[in-house]
Design an enzyme around this catalytic site. Structure first.
Site, PDB file in Angstrom:
ATOM      1  N   HIS A   4      43.417 113.744  35.325  1.00 49.43           N
ATOM      2  CA  HIS A   4      43.516 114.520  34.085  1.00 49.43           C
ATOM      3  C   HIS A   4      43.461 116.020  34.347  1.00 49.43           C
ATOM      4  CE1 HIS A   4      44.036 113.713  29.932  1.00 49.43           C
ATOM      5  NE2 HIS A   4      42.803 113.806  29.512  1.00 49.43           N
TER       6      HIS A   4
ATOM      7  N   ASN B 144      40.183 117.649  24.891  1.00 48.81           N
ATOM      8  CA  ASN B 144      40.456 117.382  23.479  1.00 48.81           C
ATOM      9  C   ASN B 144      40.369 118.616  22.590  1.00 48.81           C
ATOM     10  OD1 ASN B 144      40.658 114.797  24.403  1.00 48.81           O
ATOM     11  ND2 ASN B 144      38.848 114.041  23.339  1.00 48.81           N
TER      12      ASN B 144
ATOM     13  N   ASP C 173      48.925 116.956  32.833  1.00 49.64           N
ATOM     14  CA  ASP C 173      49.176 115.662  33.471  1.00 49.64           C
ATOM     15  C   ASP C 173      49.986 114.775  32.526  1.00 49.64           C
ATOM     16  OD1 ASP C 173      46.943 113.461  32.202  1.00 49.64           O
ATOM     17  OD2 ASP C 173      46.463 115.577  31.960  1.00 49.64           O
TER      18      ASP C 173
ATOM     19  N   ASN D 163      45.889 114.166  24.405  1.00 45.38           N
ATOM     20  CA  ASN D 163      44.964 114.828  23.482  1.00 45.38           C
ATOM     21  C   ASN D 163      44.940 116.342  23.618  1.00 45.38           C
ATOM     22  OD1 ASN D 163      44.177 112.467  22.192  1.00 45.38           O
ATOM     23  ND2 ASN D 163      42.566 112.065  23.676  1.00 45.38           N
TER      24      ASN D 163
END
Length: 189
Positions: A19, A68, A94, A115
């Site tokens: 991530h 997020n 990513d 997100n």
């Protein structure tokens, strides 16, 4: 001025995870430019570095808000510098729909369930901003959060490591030629 944002999560527990491909690419780009990453300024809820490349003043930004809430940092920087997201912003992220080692540059588009991109879109109220996606492989059977927060396998890293260099090349192409020409060159390989 151009704003280049690498998405990821802060903290050592997330270092080098799938991530954090955006953080990895931005760090590599800063090294390529010879920008000293220490000391990093804390600005716009992120870690910020000033740089200069391809005739442009740059702000390299890693949001420290966790994935997020990436839109908070991006929105603050865009508003402060009065940037046009369509031409002055590039987000590196990513992508678990792309094979490891693949990069894709797009001028705009859907967040694809990511997100970080969802939050940036919410804050900017637009999907019209370039994004550079770095493939991290489909997740297989693992829960998505476990997969993206996991570290690259050796085989994946062997593909992702050179993709980070390709991502840096794509950033330079975007700065030199704009997003349309950069897409045709960066997405060809």
């Amino acid at each position: 001025m151009k704003l280049i944002v690498g998405l990821g999560n802060p903290g050592t527990e997330y270092a080098n995870t799938r991530h954090n491909a955006g953080f990895l690419a931005l760090d590599r780009y800063a090294r390529r430019l010879g920008v000293d990453a220490d000391p990093v300024r804390s600005k716009f809820h992120g870690a910020a570095l000033d740089a200069f490349a391809q005739g442009e003043k740059l702000l390299l930004l890693k949001p420290m808000t966790y994935m997020n809430r990436s839109g908070l940092a991006v929105g603050e920087a865009v508003r402060f510098h009065k940037l046009d997201p369509e031409t002055d912003l590039l987000v590196i992220v990513d992508d678990l729909a792309l094979p490891a080692g693949t990069i894709r540059l797009r001028a705009a588009g859907s967040p694809g369930g990511h997100n970080g991109l969802i939050d940036i879109e919410r804050v900017l109220a637009t999907r019209a901003y370039p994004r550079l996606r770095i493939g991290i492989d489909p997740k297989g059977r693992a829960p998505q959060s476990d997969y993206v927060l996991g570290r690259f396998t050796e085989d994946q890293w062997a593909q992702v490591d050179p993709a980070l260099d390709k991502a840096c090349d794509a950033v330079d192409l975007w700065l030199q030629h704009g997003v349309d020409k950069a897409m045709s060159l960066a997405n060809a390989g």
